[in-house]
Design a protein around this motif. Structure first.
Motif, PDB file in Angstrom:
ATOM      1  N   GLU A   1      30.899 -12.664  14.709  1.00 53.70           N
ATOM      2  CA  GLU A   1      30.082 -11.927  13.744  1.00 53.70           C
ATOM      3  C   GLU A   1      30.378 -10.428  13.800  1.00 53.70           C
ATOM      4  O   GLU A   1      30.408  -9.750  12.773  1.00 53.70           O
ATOM      5  CB  GLU A   1      28.592 -12.167  14.000  1.00 53.70           C
ATOM      6  N   VAL A   2      30.600  -9.907  15.009  1.00 55.90           N
ATOM      7  CA  VAL A   2      30.895  -8.485  15.167  1.00 55.90           C
ATOM      8  C   VAL A   2      32.253  -8.160  14.554  1.00 55.90           C
ATOM      9  O   VAL A   2      32.412  -7.153  13.869  1.00 55.90           O
ATOM     10  CB  VAL A   2      30.835  -8.074  16.649  1.00 55.90           C
ATOM     11  N   LEU A   3      33.233  -9.019  14.789  1.00 60.83           N
ATOM     12  CA  LEU A   3      34.557  -8.805  14.217  1.00 60.83           C
ATOM     13  C   LEU A   3      34.517  -8.878  12.691  1.00 60.83           C
ATOM     14  O   LEU A   3      35.205  -8.111  12.009  1.00 60.83           O
ATOM     15  CB  LEU A   3      35.553  -9.812  14.778  1.00 60.83           C
ATOM     16  N   LEU A   4      33.740  -9.798  12.161  1.00 63.35           N
ATOM     17  CA  LEU A   4      33.611  -9.900  10.706  1.00 63.35           C
ATOM     18  C   LEU A   4      32.939  -8.660  10.130  1.00 63.35           C
ATOM     19  O   LEU A   4      33.358  -8.141   9.086  1.00 63.35           O
ATOM     20  CB  LEU A   4      32.813 -11.167  10.342  1.00 63.35           C
ATOM     21  N   LEU A   5      31.929  -8.158  10.814  1.00 64.67           N
ATOM     22  CA  LEU A   5      31.241  -6.948  10.373  1.00 64.67           C
ATOM     23  C   LEU A   5      32.166  -5.735  10.430  1.00 64.67           C
ATOM     24  O   LEU A   5      32.204  -4.921   9.489  1.00 64.67           O
ATOM     25  CB  LEU A   5      30.000  -6.727  11.240  1.00 64.67           C
ATOM     26  N   LYS A   6      32.937  -5.613  11.512  1.00 63.60           N
ATOM     27  CA  LYS A   6      33.882  -4.503  11.628  1.00 63.60           C
ATOM     28  C   LYS A   6      34.960  -4.582  10.545  1.00 63.60           C
ATOM     29  O   LYS A   6      35.366  -3.561   9.974  1.00 63.60           O
ATOM     30  CB  LYS A   6      34.540  -4.507  13.013  1.00 63.60           C
ATOM     31  N   THR A   7      35.408  -5.790  10.236  1.00 63.18           N
ATOM     32  CA  THR A   7      36.415  -5.965   9.190  1.00 63.18           C
ATOM     33  C   THR A   7      35.854  -5.583   7.828  1.00 63.18           C
ATOM     34  O   THR A   7      36.532  -4.928   7.027  1.00 63.18           O
ATOM     35  CB  THR A   7      36.904  -7.429   9.174  1.00 63.18           C
ATOM     36  N   GLY A   8      34.631  -5.960   7.567  1.00 65.03           N
ATOM     37  CA  GLY A   8      33.996  -5.604   6.293  1.00 65.03           C
ATOM     38  C   GLY A   8      33.801  -4.102   6.147  1.00 65.03           C
ATOM     39  O   GLY A   8      34.094  -3.521   5.098  1.00 65.03           O
ATOM     40  N   PHE A   9      33.319  -3.456   7.216  1.00 61.12           N
ATOM     41  CA  PHE A   9      33.152  -2.003   7.173  1.00 61.12           C
ATOM     42  C   PHE A   9      34.491  -1.293   7.012  1.00 61.12           C
ATOM     43  O   PHE A   9      34.602  -0.301   6.299  1.00 61.12           O
ATOM     44  CB  PHE A   9      32.443  -1.493   8.423  1.00 61.12           C
ATOM     45  N   THR A  10      35.516  -1.822   7.666  1.00 64.39           N
ATOM     46  CA  THR A  10      36.842  -1.226   7.542  1.00 64.39           C
ATOM     47  C   THR A  10      37.347  -1.343   6.108  1.00 64.39           C
ATOM     48  O   THR A  10      37.928  -0.399   5.572  1.00 64.39           O
ATOM     49  CB  THR A  10      37.825  -1.900   8.515  1.00 64.39           C
ATOM     50  N   ALA A  11      37.133  -2.471   5.479  1.00 66.99           N
ATOM     51  CA  ALA A  11      37.564  -2.655   4.094  1.00 66.99           C
ATOM     52  C   ALA A  11      36.843  -1.687   3.161  1.00 66.99           C
ATOM     53  O   ALA A  11      37.461  -1.060   2.283  1.00 66.99           O
ATOM     54  CB  ALA A  11      37.327  -4.096   3.658  1.00 66.99           C
ATOM     55  N   ILE A  12      35.550  -1.527   3.355  1.00 67.80           N
ATOM     56  CA  ILE A  12      34.768  -0.610   2.504  1.00 67.80           C
ATOM     57  C   ILE A  12      35.210   0.838   2.728  1.00 67.80           C
ATOM     58  O   ILE A  12      35.402   1.594   1.771  1.00 67.80           O
ATOM     59  CB  ILE A  12      33.257  -0.784   2.783  1.00 67.80           C
ATOM     60  N   LEU A  13      35.387   1.221   3.980  1.00 69.11           N
ATOM     61  CA  LEU A  13      35.811   2.594   4.280  1.00 69.11           C
ATOM     62  C   LEU A  13      37.217   2.877   3.766  1.00 69.11           C
ATOM     63  O   LEU A  13      37.492   3.972   3.259  1.00 69.11           O
ATOM     64  CB  LEU A  13      35.717   2.855   5.783  1.00 69.11           C
ATOM     65  N   CYS A  14      38.118   1.903   3.878  1.00 76.63           N
ATOM     66  CA  CYS A  14      39.478   2.096   3.353  1.00 76.63           C
ATOM     67  C   CYS A  14      39.464   2.232   1.843  1.00 76.63           C
ATOM     68  O   CYS A  14      40.195   3.050   1.278  1.00 76.63           O
ATOM     69  CB  CYS A  14      40.381   0.941   3.779  1.00 76.63           C
ATOM     70  N   PHE A  15      38.647   1.435   1.172  1.00 77.60           N
ATOM     71  CA  PHE A  15      38.544   1.549  -0.285  1.00 77.60           C
ATOM     72  C   PHE A  15      38.015   2.927  -0.682  1.00 77.60           C
ATOM     73  O   PHE A  15      38.552   3.572  -1.590  1.00 77.60           O
ATOM     74  CB  PHE A  15      37.625   0.448  -0.838  1.00 77.60           C
ATOM     75  N   CYS A  16      36.983   3.401   0.016  1.00 70.21           N
ATOM     76  CA  CYS A  16      36.437   4.735  -0.277  1.00 70.21           C
ATOM     77  C   CYS A  16      37.470   5.821   0.019  1.00 70.21           C
ATOM     78  O   CYS A  16      37.565   6.812  -0.712  1.00 70.21           O
ATOM     79  CB  CYS A  16      35.176   4.983   0.537  1.00 70.21           C
ATOM     80  N   CYS A  17      38.255   5.636   1.062  1.00 69.74           N
ATOM     81  CA  CYS A  17      39.305   6.589   1.411  1.00 69.74           C
ATOM     82  C   CYS A  17      40.352   6.650   0.300  1.00 69.74           C
ATOM     83  O   CYS A  17      40.761   7.727  -0.127  1.00 69.74           O
ATOM     84  CB  CYS A  17      39.937   6.189   2.735  1.00 69.74           C
ATOM     85  N   PHE A  18      40.805   5.496  -0.170  1.00 70.23           N
ATOM     86  CA  PHE A  18      41.811   5.468  -1.235  1.00 70.23           C
ATOM     87  C   PHE A  18      41.281   6.095  -2.522  1.00 70.23           C
ATOM     88  O   PHE A  18      41.990   6.842  -3.206  1.00 70.23           O
ATOM     89  CB  PHE A  18      42.279   4.048  -1.512  1.00 70.23           C
ATOM     90  N   VAL A  19      40.032   5.803  -2.856  1.00 74.83           N
ATOM     91  CA  VAL A  19      39.450   6.371  -4.073  1.00 74.83           C
ATOM     92  C   VAL A  19      39.338   7.878  -3.974  1.00 74.83           C
ATOM     93  O   VAL A  19      39.632   8.601  -4.929  1.00 74.83           O
ATOM     94  CB  VAL A  19      38.061   5.739  -4.354  1.00 74.83           C
ATOM     95  N   ALA A  20      38.948   8.383  -2.813  1.00 73.42           N
ATOM     96  CA  ALA A  20      38.786   9.832  -2.643  1.00 73.42           C
ATOM     97  C   ALA A  20      40.124  10.545  -2.629  1.00 73.42           C
ATOM     98  O   ALA A  20      40.221  11.695  -3.102  1.00 73.42           O
ATOM     99  CB  ALA A  20      38.018  10.112  -1.355  1.00 73.42           C
ATOM    100  N   LEU A  21      41.168   9.929  -2.098  1.00 70.59           N
ATOM    101  CA  LEU A  21      42.460  10.589  -1.991  1.00 70.59           C
ATOM    102  C   LEU A  21      43.344  10.420  -3.214  1.00 70.59           C
ATOM    103  O   LEU A  21      44.343  11.132  -3.349  1.00 70.59           O
ATOM    104  CB  LEU A  21      43.202  10.102  -0.746  1.00 70.59           C
ATOM    105  N   MET A  22      43.020   9.502  -4.105  1.00 69.05           N
ATOM    106  CA  MET A  22      43.835   9.312  -5.310  1.00 69.05           C
ATOM    107  C   MET A  22      43.655  10.507  -6.244  1.00 69.05           C
ATOM    108  O   MET A  22      42.553  11.037  -6.384  1.00 69.05           O
ATOM    109  CB  MET A  22      43.407   8.033  -6.062  1.00 69.05           C
ATOM    110  N   PRO A  23      44.736  10.935  -6.897  1.00 71.47           N
ATOM    111  CA  PRO A  23      44.585  12.064  -7.842  1.00 71.47           C
ATOM    112  C   PRO A  23      43.813  11.616  -9.081  1.00 71.47           C
ATOM    113  O   PRO A  23      43.937  10.482  -9.539  1.00 71.47           O
ATOM    114  CB  PRO A  23      46.037  12.412  -8.198  1.00 71.47           C
TER     115      PRO A  23
END
Length: 83
Positions: free
Chosen positions: A57-79
């Motif tokens: 459950e912890v690994l699944l939660l960490k994977t989900g948070f990582t996916a959300i944070l990576c998506f937010c990172c890509f959106v913020a860094l895209m021109p």
């Protein structure tokens, strides 16, 4: 009219200084890059921190948070497009 008043009406004695355009202190691009880097480092740091238990459950939660944070990172860094 007197000599002084005739010539002072024609041209100014001192030129007014050019007004410099004052922009914003922090640009939108700089703020977006900052938050993009924060999201990226948070996604990386989530996996670097040691956790007490590595259950599924912890690994699944960490994977989900990582996916959300990576998506937010890509959106913020895209021109942004200026249509």
């Amino acid at each position: 009219m007197t000599y002084i008043s005739e010539h002072t009406m024609i041209k100014p004695l001192v030129k007014a200084p050019k007004q410099r355009e004052v922009g914003p202190l922090l640009s939108e691009r700089l703020v977006r890059r900052f938050f993009g880097l924060v999201f990226g480092f948070a996604a990386i740091g989530l996996w670097l921190l040691p956790s007490a238990n590595e259950i599924a459950e912890v690994l699944l939660l960490k994977t989900g948070f990582t996916a959300i944070l990576c998506f937010c990172c890509f959106v913020a860094l895209m021109p942004r497009s200026t249509d």
